[in-house]
Scaffold this active site. Structure first.
Site, PDB file in Angstrom:
ATOM      1  N   TYR A 146      -1.728   0.838  -7.519  1.00 58.15           N
ATOM      2  CA  TYR A 146      -1.443   1.604  -6.302  1.00 58.15           C
ATOM      3  C   TYR A 146      -2.352   2.841  -6.201  1.00 58.15           C
ATOM      4  O   TYR A 146      -2.922   3.136  -5.148  1.00 58.15           O
ATOM      5  CB  TYR A 146       0.031   2.012  -6.325  1.00 58.15           C
ATOM      6  N   ALA A 147      -2.492   3.554  -7.321  1.00 59.90           N
ATOM      7  CA  ALA A 147      -3.333   4.759  -7.344  1.00 59.90           C
ATOM      8  C   ALA A 147      -4.782   4.417  -7.026  1.00 59.90           C
ATOM      9  O   ALA A 147      -5.449   5.129  -6.263  1.00 59.90           O
ATOM     10  CB  ALA A 147      -3.234   5.438  -8.713  1.00 59.90           C
ATOM     11  N   LYS A 199      -5.091   3.514  -3.279  1.00 60.53           N
ATOM     12  CA  LYS A 199      -4.975   4.697  -2.417  1.00 60.53           C
ATOM     13  C   LYS A 199      -6.205   5.600  -2.538  1.00 60.53           C
ATOM     14  O   LYS A 199      -6.635   6.209  -1.547  1.00 60.53           O
ATOM     15  CB  LYS A 199      -3.701   5.480  -2.743  1.00 60.53           C
ATOM     16  N   ASN A 214      -0.909   1.438   7.769  1.00 56.66           N
ATOM     17  CA  ASN A 214       0.279   1.894   7.046  1.00 56.66           C
ATOM     18  C   ASN A 214       0.860   0.836   6.110  1.00 56.66           C
ATOM     19  O   ASN A 214       1.587   1.176   5.177  1.00 56.66           O
ATOM     20  CB  ASN A 214       1.343   2.314   8.078  1.00 56.66           C
TER      21      ASN A 214
END
Length: 254
Positions: A155-156, A159, A91
């Site tokens: 970030y994209a 992920k 997480n």
């Protein structure tokens, strides 16, 4: 209070706030032994006090997912304390949002290291215990941003990479009784989305309102919405679900 995870040990990275904290608390309420690592000493200390007051037994340690040795040591201590590592929730996350022409090397590498390398280090460490005990659940936190989001090329990408890692580990570890899945949140009200509002130069209330206007169910997400999905994948009875990405976003994402 239930006992769905009694006797099981859940290891959660970045569990001191927001989504991570909700995941920790739901596991604890369901009887799991929970271990949390985080780099935010102040937030982890505050959360640890709250957990103790609530009667939860939670192992906490200041450690960074970007440091392989710290991860492996924490995992070893947790195994020695509780006797198993059954569930890993990757997480831990940070954001360093910017348009690509303004994004620094450090913005890129920090996000990549925490989200992607950190999940790899933790998963590799956990699978050692899980494959030996012929049981395990690994749940990675992805995001709807994996499908592309302005100002989040780092970030994209991280992920989306997590989704590839999820599917590959599911293939490799399945024969050992280990499932690997990902939960991809949409807009969730957390400190991280408050940071996004600041970057955009708008109030958090305005960001929530703008986001909700595009969400079919007509409300924003809360950390518990994500924790519920994580616990589904972590359940012993979810053993035939592996390599999946579940978008928890109040509507379809594709």
């Amino acid at each position: 209070m239930g006992n769905r995870f009694e006797g099981k040990t859940a290891f959660v990275t970045g569990g001191s706030r927001g989504i991570g904290q909700a995941i920790v608390e739901q596991f604890a309420k369901e009887g799991a032994n929970v271990a949390v690592i985080d780099v935010n000493e102040e937030a982890l200390g505050k959360a640890a006090t709250e957990w103790k007051d609530a009667g939860f037994s939670v192992y906490t340690k200041i450690a960074s997912v970007t440091d392989r040795e710290q991860i492996e040591q924490a995992m070893k201590e947790v195994y020695e304390t509780f006797g198993s590592i059954d569930i890993l929730v990757n997480n831990a996350g940070v954001i360093r949002d910017n348009l690509v022409f303004k994004m620094t090397d450090d913005d890129w590498l920090t996000v990549m290291n925490v989200h992607l390398t950190g999940a790899f280090y933790a998963s590799r460490a956990a699978q050692t215990y899980m494959t030996q005990q012929k049981y395990g659940r690994i749940i990675n936190l992805s995001s709807t941003s994996a499908l592309g989001n302005r100002g989040q090329s780092n970030y994209a990408t991280a992920k989306a990479g997590l989704q590839g890692l999820t599917k590959t580990l599911a293939i490799e570890l399945g024969k050992f009784g280990v499932t690997v899945n990902a939960v991809a949140p949409g807009f969730i009200e957390t400190d991280m989305t408050k940071t996004t509002a600041e970057r955009l130069g708008i109030s958090f209330e305005d960001l929530v309102e703008a986001s909700v206007s595009k969400i079919p169910v007509g409300r924003s997400g809360k950390p518990d919405d994500i924790a519920n999905a994580v616990l589904f994948f972590a359940d012993e009875q979810s053993s035939f679900v592996s390599g999946q990405v579940l978008y928890v976003a109040g509507g379809p994402k594709n």
